[in-house]
Structures are given as C-alpha cells and as structure tokens.
Design a protein around this motif. Structure first.
Motif, PDB file in Angstrom:
ATOM      1  N   PRO A 152       0.995  -1.352   0.061  1.00  0.00           N
ATOM      2  CA  PRO A 152      -0.009  -0.086  -0.025  1.00  0.00           C
ATOM      3  C   PRO A 152       0.814   1.230  -0.092  1.00  0.00           C
ATOM      4  N   ASP A 153       2.183   0.936   0.437  1.00  0.00           N
ATOM      5  CA  ASP A 153       2.946   2.515   0.418  1.00  0.00           C
ATOM      6  C   ASP A 153       3.979   2.347  -0.762  1.00  0.00           C
ATOM      7  N   ALA A 154       4.197   1.499  -1.467  1.00  0.00           N
ATOM      8  CA  ALA A 154       4.876   1.520  -2.925  1.00  0.00           C
ATOM      9  C   ALA A 154       4.392   2.601  -3.848  1.00  0.00           C
ATOM     10  N   ARG A 155       5.338   3.071  -4.475  1.00  0.00           N
ATOM     11  CA  ARG A 155       5.314   4.255  -5.498  1.00  0.00           C
ATOM     12  C   ARG A 155       5.960   4.043  -6.684  1.00  0.00           C
ATOM     13  N   GLY A 156       5.208   4.352  -7.920  1.00  0.00           N
ATOM     14  CA  GLY A 156       6.047   4.454  -9.116  1.00  0.00           C
ATOM     15  C   GLY A 156       6.334   5.722  -9.745  1.00  0.00           C
ATOM     16  N   LEU A 157       7.293   5.802 -10.630  1.00  0.00           N
ATOM     17  CA  LEU A 157       7.684   6.926 -11.200  1.00  0.00           C
ATOM     18  C   LEU A 157       8.060   6.805 -12.734  1.00  0.00           C
ATOM     19  N   VAL A 158       7.419   7.567 -13.367  1.00  0.00           N
ATOM     20  CA  VAL A 158       7.730   7.831 -14.973  1.00  0.00           C
ATOM     21  C   VAL A 158       8.437   9.053 -15.318  1.00  0.00           C
ATOM     22  N   ILE A 159       9.491   8.717 -16.005  1.00  0.00           N
ATOM     23  CA  ILE A 159      10.367   9.734 -16.355  1.00  0.00           C
ATOM     24  C   ILE A 159      10.539   9.463 -17.841  1.00  0.00           C
ATOM     25  N   PRO A 160      10.444  10.661 -18.593  1.00  0.00           N
ATOM     26  CA  PRO A 160      10.414  10.644 -20.245  1.00  0.00           C
ATOM     27  C   PRO A 160      11.774   9.933 -20.617  1.00  0.00           C
ATOM     28  N   LYS A 161      11.847   9.491 -21.824  1.00  0.00           N
ATOM     29  CA  LYS A 161      12.781   8.657 -22.241  1.00  0.00           C
ATOM     30  C   LYS A 161      14.326   9.312 -22.291  1.00  0.00           C
ATOM     31  N   THR A 162      14.511  10.506 -22.739  1.00  0.00           N
ATOM     32  CA  THR A 162      15.713  11.089 -22.678  1.00  0.00           C
ATOM     33  C   THR A 162      16.324  11.441 -21.315  1.00  0.00           C
ATOM     34  N   PRO A 163      15.695  12.166 -20.537  1.00  0.00           N
ATOM     35  CA  PRO A 163      15.936  12.139 -19.051  1.00  0.00           C
ATOM     36  C   PRO A 163      16.156  10.991 -18.285  1.00  0.00           C
ATOM     37  N   LEU A 164      15.319  10.000 -18.716  1.00  0.00           N
ATOM     38  CA  LEU A 164      15.522   8.770 -18.092  1.00  0.00           C
ATOM     39  C   LEU A 164      17.017   8.068 -18.278  1.00  0.00           C
ATOM     40  N   ARG A 165      17.288   8.248 -19.630  1.00  0.00           N
ATOM     41  CA  ARG A 165      18.746   7.581 -19.951  1.00  0.00           C
ATOM     42  C   ARG A 165      19.932   8.258 -19.085  1.00  0.00           C
ATOM     43  N   GLN A 166      19.588   9.556 -18.821  1.00  0.00           N
ATOM     44  CA  GLN A 166      20.610  10.294 -17.971  1.00  0.00           C
ATOM     45  C   GLN A 166      20.466  10.044 -16.598  1.00  0.00           C
ATOM     46  N   ALA A 167      19.445   9.750 -15.908  1.00  0.00           N
ATOM     47  CA  ALA A 167      19.102   9.590 -14.733  1.00  0.00           C
ATOM     48  C   ALA A 167      19.711   7.959 -14.545  1.00  0.00           C
ATOM     49  N   ALA A 168      19.260   7.300 -15.464  1.00  0.00           N
ATOM     50  CA  ALA A 168      19.736   5.611 -15.071  1.00  0.00           C
ATOM     51  C   ALA A 168      21.324   5.592 -14.945  1.00  0.00           C
ATOM     52  N   ALA A 169      21.914   6.287 -15.982  1.00  0.00           N
ATOM     53  CA  ALA A 169      23.397   6.472 -16.074  1.00  0.00           C
ATOM     54  C   ALA A 169      23.887   6.952 -14.613  1.00  0.00           C
ATOM     55  N   ALA A 170      23.346   7.913 -13.984  1.00  0.00           N
ATOM     56  CA  ALA A 170      23.961   8.533 -12.998  1.00  0.00           C
ATOM     57  C   ALA A 170      23.664   7.604 -11.856  1.00  0.00           C
ATOM     58  N   TRP A 171      22.709   6.713 -11.768  1.00  0.00           N
ATOM     59  CA  TRP A 171      22.565   5.489 -10.854  1.00  0.00           C
ATOM     60  C   TRP A 171      23.468   4.244 -10.952  1.00  0.00           C
ATOM     61  N   GLY A 172      23.924   4.378 -12.221  1.00  0.00           N
ATOM     62  CA  GLY A 172      24.828   3.239 -12.628  1.00  0.00           C
ATOM     63  C   GLY A 172      24.037   2.063 -13.300  1.00  0.00           C
ATOM     64  N   VAL A 173      22.657   2.423 -13.872  1.00  0.00           N
ATOM     65  CA  VAL A 173      21.598   1.521 -14.150  1.00  0.00           C
ATOM     66  C   VAL A 173      21.739   1.730 -15.650  1.00  0.00           C
ATOM     67  N   GLY A 174      21.971   0.343 -16.372  1.00  0.00           N
ATOM     68  CA  GLY A 174      21.740   0.143 -17.689  1.00  0.00           C
ATOM     69  C   GLY A 174      20.414  -0.330 -18.174  1.00  0.00           C
ATOM     70  N   PHE A 175      19.999  -0.100 -19.368  1.00  0.00           N
ATOM     71  CA  PHE A 175      18.700  -0.894 -19.877  1.00  0.00           C
ATOM     72  C   PHE A 175      18.892  -0.646 -21.155  1.00  0.00           C
ATOM     73  N   GLU A 176      18.142  -1.858 -22.104  1.00  0.00           N
ATOM     74  CA  GLU A 176      17.823  -1.603 -23.374  1.00  0.00           C
ATOM     75  C   GLU A 176      16.672  -2.145 -24.016  1.00  0.00           C
ATOM     76  N   TYR A 177      16.223  -1.891 -24.986  1.00  0.00           N
ATOM     77  CA  TYR A 177      15.309  -2.690 -25.633  1.00  0.00           C
ATOM     78  C   TYR A 177      15.532  -3.846 -26.630  1.00  0.00           C
ATOM     79  N   SER A 178      14.872  -4.780 -26.728  1.00  0.00           N
ATOM     80  CA  SER A 178      15.511  -5.809 -27.541  1.00  0.00           C
ATOM     81  C   SER A 178      14.168  -6.724 -28.358  1.00  0.00           C
TER      82      SER A 178
END
Length: 224
Positions: free
Chosen positions: A149-175
């Motif tokens: 009941p206390d979990a949250r979700g966050l949607v970040i647009p694609k371009t700033p998402l790439r930047q944010a993920a990189a700052a966290w050391g997170v990678g992702f790709e579509y296949s």
C-alpha cells in the motif's frame, strides 16, 4: 653443527642448516606471508568501507543519491527529494517484466512487514520504470499497490531517463522489437537504499533479496 672444515653452521628450526634450506621452502613462506598481508588489507578495507556490516555493497559516507524526477503513479509531479525523512528502496524495472520486478516488489514488502508497525510508513519501495513508452502512471499505481500500500511508481520521459539511469549506474536496452509496442526490456536489477537524508547507503544484488532477515537488518541499521 659444524662444516667439514670445522666451521659452525647456523641451524634452522627444521633441523637443516640455514644455508642448505630448499629454495621452495623460502618461496612458500614468502607466498603465505604475502597472502596473509593481502587478506588483512582486504578485511581492513571492507571494515572501513562497510563499518556497519551491511549485507549489500555499502557506499562511502555522504554519497548523495542522484536526482530522480518525473510523474508519480498518481499522475502528479514526483521527485526522489519528496521522500526526504523516509528510507527509500529504489529500483528500475517495468510492468511487463516477467519475474525480476514482481519478485523484487514482493521481497521488499516482506522486508517492510518485518519492521515495527510505527516504522513501516517510513520505508517506501520506489519503482522507476525503464519503459515509459508503455507504462502509464495509472497502470504503474495499480501494479505497485498490488504488492504494498505504500509502494510508489515513477515515470520519467525517455531522454532524461537515460541520463538519470546512468547517474545511478543503471543500464537498460530494448530488444526483440517486433512492433512499436512489442519488445523486451533488459535492465540492471540492483536495489538502492536511500536514507532519510537523501544519501545512497547500500545496493543489494537481486540474488540477495531472498535473504529477508539480512535485508531487513540493513534497513533497520540505515533507519537509525
């Protein structure tokens, strides 16, 4: 012991004259000493880096969590900074994830349930979607609230998402893209614990999430 010429020879502990000891014995002794020294240094480094004995990989003190900002699961602007004063388990995933994301949310909810009731509101799971093209805030809300009941979700647009993920050391790709809305997403699976001051304290590997008591101990330590 004396030499054939009557000269005294130093006798080693193994009964052999020091001058006659085998070279491999000296090499083995030096190697063992070197290994012991390296192990001692490694232990010292670990204790300095992780003095509280956390299960996950600890960050150096004062490591500020990179910013995250976008649209929350309620359709309103949401930033990680809004959770200041709470302890947040941040991870990156997506709604069509077949196993890792639901397993992670379920594991974090088990951890939350181990906390004293007065502390449960102060521990929040935050799913940052790496699939903003398909995951809507409303769908994200239904998904995360199914687990907690206390979990949250966050949607970040694609371009700033790439930047944010990189700052966290997170990678992702579509296949395996077969249509604009039909594809798979591969992503980093770590869970990052952010303390109430906004500092990253520890990251857990996905394989550690089944260790509920150990993860909960980390959370309680960080919440102190």
């Amino acid at each position: 012991m004396t030499s054939p010429h009557g000269q005294a020879l130093e006798t080693a502990a193994d009964g052999l004259p020091a001058g006659l000891r085998r070279p491999w014995q000296r090499s083995l002794t030096l190697a063992l000493l070197a290994v012991a020294a390296l192990l001692s240094l490694a232990l010292l480094y670990t204790r300095l880096r992780n003095p509280q004995g956390l299960l996950g990989t600890a960050y150096p003190p004062g490591t500020v969590a990179p910013p995250l900002a976008g649209t929350g699961d309620d359709g309103q602007p949401l930033a990680l900074s809004a959770f200041k004063g709470q302890t947040v388990a941040v991870f990156f995933g997506f709604l069509n994830c077949p196993n890792i994301c639901p397993t992670t949310l379920a594991a974090l909810e088990r951890v939350r349930q181990t906390l004293p009731e007065r502390q449960r509101k102060d521990f929040v799971s935050l799913l940052v979607t790496v699939d903003p093209g398909r995951d809507t805030p409303a769908e994200l809300r239904s998904y995360v609230r199914y687990f907690s009941p206390d979990a949250r979700g966050l949607v970040i647009p694609k371009t700033p998402l790439r930047q944010a993920a990189a700052a966290w050391g997170v990678g992702f790709e579509y296949s395996n893209v077969t249509a604009p809305d039909r594809y798979d997403v591969n992503h980093t699976t770590g869970v990052y614990l952010v303390d109430r001051a906004g500092n990253r304290r520890v990251v857990w590997d996905y394989t550690q999430l089944n260790l509920t008591d150990r993860i909960a101990a980390d959370v309680r330590t960080v919440m102190r």
